[in-house]
Scaffold this motif. Structure first.
Motif, PDB file in Angstrom:
ATOM      1  N   HIS A 243       1.717   3.696 -21.847  1.00  0.00           N
ATOM      2  CA  HIS A 243       1.152   2.345 -21.611  1.00  0.00           C
ATOM      3  C   HIS A 243       1.613   0.884 -21.324  1.00  0.00           C
ATOM      4  O   HIS A 243       1.288   0.503 -20.233  1.00  0.00           O
ATOM      5  CB  HIS A 243      -0.070   2.525 -22.329  1.00  0.00           C
TER       6      HIS A 243
ATOM      7  N   TYR B 212       0.271   1.764 -16.485  1.00  0.00           N
ATOM      8  CA  TYR B 212      -0.858   2.441 -16.261  1.00  0.00           C
ATOM      9  C   TYR B 212      -1.971   1.887 -16.887  1.00  0.00           C
ATOM     10  O   TYR B 212      -2.033   1.453 -18.580  1.00  0.00           O
ATOM     11  CB  TYR B 212      -0.252   3.752 -16.579  1.00  0.00           C
TER      12      TYR B 212
ATOM     13  N   LYS C  20      -4.741   7.124 -17.043  1.00  0.00           N
ATOM     14  CA  LYS C  20      -3.264   7.339 -15.673  1.00  0.00           C
ATOM     15  C   LYS C  20      -2.126   7.710 -17.171  1.00  0.00           C
ATOM     16  O   LYS C  20      -0.962   8.860 -17.067  1.00  0.00           O
ATOM     17  CB  LYS C  20      -2.794   6.186 -14.860  1.00  0.00           C
ATOM     18  N   THR C  21      -2.387   7.030 -18.067  1.00  0.00           N
ATOM     19  CA  THR C  21      -1.647   7.256 -19.652  1.00  0.00           C
ATOM     20  C   THR C  21      -1.533   8.635 -19.652  1.00  0.00           C
ATOM     21  O   THR C  21      -0.347   9.277 -20.080  1.00  0.00           O
ATOM     22  CB  THR C  21      -1.463   6.254 -20.501  1.00  0.00           C
TER      23      THR C  21
ATOM     24  N   TYR D 207       0.473  10.843 -17.364  1.00  0.00           N
ATOM     25  CA  TYR D 207       2.197  10.079 -17.078  1.00  0.00           C
ATOM     26  C   TYR D 207       2.239  10.888 -18.383  1.00  0.00           C
ATOM     27  O   TYR D 207       4.435  11.279 -18.277  1.00  0.00           O
ATOM     28  CB  TYR D 207       1.317   9.375 -17.110  1.00  0.00           C
TER      29      TYR D 207
END
Length: 456
Positions: free
Chosen positions: A265, A269, A273-274, A277
């Motif tokens: 994080h 992002y 999205k974190t 990813y």
């Protein structure tokens, strides 16, 4: 053996994946707003909530394995699964830090039996030469849980506001319901020990008796496990080295597992999205761990394939520590692949190497529970490795992870020297005429019998 694999591995793998998912999904919930809503943004309250899980988790490992033997695996483990699933649902309803602490305490209490119980059960079905791939396939469930947890949290996070609940609450509630349902499946499908299984034909039982006899005992149904036998296990100094070896690996593994979303994080992002990813590093670790396991079984060597992954993990920590500003996000993210691939590939090899070197029901039951219980003290250290005040570079956390990776590799080397020395001594005794050892002595002494040889 295929029949045994199909009966045993799918249930154990799914069960452990759900166990680990329920344990570390608090990291996903933290990014989805839990820390803000419960007032855990500043100070170390969030770290305390992570830490308190490990207190009952450590204390009840050995008693849990004794109960597993007395009650049978399918009864005890299904009860544990249902218990921590129910606790997780309540964790989704907490309104304060205090109630979060209570639910985390009970979560640790119910989850305490899962890993040592599964490792003990696996060890009674396989020989040392065929165990590593199965151990890693099982233990890699934690890696799948890490990857799947990020994917699931990104989807559940979109339920924000439904029925008046925040997205992070739905993460706990839905995953808790799934766990409770799976407990029913465990009760009806999980096999027990070989000597208790009804689906083994007579010729298959005799095959298992002969195959595993020298390593795990003769599949006797009346194994004595009183206080004298349990305490006798700790007269062997190698038991303590095995615990220390796993202890170092646990610090490095849990430090990443609990804080992966928090670390990612900081790369800029958003919340969803974190979560997405966080998946690729886990996927890389899964592929690496299976490769390490296949190579370990192929070359019939445990030490090299326990230490080599730790060096891969150390290189990831070294890269992260060499970065002194916040503009190298791609390099930092790439280092996470090395970190996860190394740290999560070494753990299964260490568990298999140590656990499969223990002979007999009592020594294997108590010894594996000790290794995992003592090792998980490292989880307490891991929960305080990444503090909010150290963001965004988290140098202290990476220094702690690197230090304990080195410590774990050193203990693995010490264990290698210990078992090599024991084998040399027994070879000398046998060359001088040896001592007559009966089948009853082998059953009672396990790996302490002079006819037993440890694997490297």
């Amino acid at each position: 053996m295929t029949k045994i694999d199909l009966h045993l591995l799918p249930c154990l793998c799914v069960m452990y994946m759900i166990t680990f998912l329920d344990r570390v999904n608090i990291g996903n919930a933290a990014v989805l707003g839990m820390r803000d809503e419960l007032g855990l943004v500043t100070g170390t309250k969030y770290n305390a909530a992570l830490m308190i899980f490990f207190i009952p988790y450590i204390l009840f490992e050995i008693p849990s394995n004794i109960l597993l033997k007395k009650l049978s695996p399918h009864v005890w483990l299904s009860f544990c699964v249902f218990g921590f699933g129910l606790v997780l649902i309540f964790q989704g309803l907490v309104q304060s830090w205090t109630t979060l602490m209570v639910t985390r305490l009970f979560l640790g209490m119910f989850e305490t039996g899962m890993l040592p119980g599964c490792v003990y059960l696996l060890g009674m079905w396989y020989k040392r030469s065929e165990a590593q791939k199965r151990y890693t396939f099982f233990a890699s469930s934690t890696i799948l849980a890490g990857a799947f947890g990020g994917l699931l949290a990104s989807a559940i996070g979109k339920m924000e506001g439904i029925r008046g609940y925040r997205g992070w609450r739905w993460v706990f509630i839905l995953e808790g319901l799934l766990t409770c349902l799976f407990a029913v499946v465990v009760f009806f499908t999980l096999p027990d020990f070989p000597e208790d299984c009804k689906w083994l034909e007579e010729r298959e039982f005799e095959f298992m008796r002969e195959k595993t006899g020298k390593e795990t005992g003769r599949l006797s149904t009346n194994v004595k496990m009183g206080w004298r036998e349990i305490l006798g296990v700790f007269r062997d100094y190698k038991i303590f080295i095995g615990g220390l070896m796993f202890f170092g690996q646990v610090v490095t593994g849990y430090a990443y597992a609990y804080f992966a979303p928090t670390i990612i994080h900081t790369y800029g992002y958003g919340e969803i999205k974190t979560q997405l990813y966080s998946i690729p590093p886990w996927a890389a670790a899964y592929g690496c761990s299976l490769t390490i396991a296949c190579l370990s079984d192929y070359f019939r060597n445990r030490y090299i394939f326990a230490v080599l992954p730790m060096f891969i993990g150390m290189s990831g920590y070294a890269i992260l520590l060499s970065i002194n500003d916040t503009t190298h996000h791609h390099l930092q993210y790439g280092a996470l692949f090395l970190l996860t691939s190394g740290c999560f590939s070494a753990g299964p090899v260490m568990m298999c190497w140590f656990g499969m070197n223990l002979g007999g029901h009592c020594r294997r039951s108590v010894g594996t529970a000790w290794q995992i219980g003592f090792g998980n003290i490292g989880g307490i250290i891991a929960t305080y490795s990444f503090l909010e005040r150290d963001a965004p570079l988290y140098r202290n956390g990476y220094i702690i992870g690197l230090s304990f990776a080195c410590f774990s590799a050193a203990m693995a080397t010490l264990y290698l020297l210990a078992v090599w020395h024991e084998n040399r001594q027994r070879d000398r005794i046998m060359a001088e005429g040896g001592v007559e050892v009966t089948a009853e002595d082998e059953e009672r002494l396990g790996d302490l019998a002079s006819t037993y040889r440890y694997a490297y």
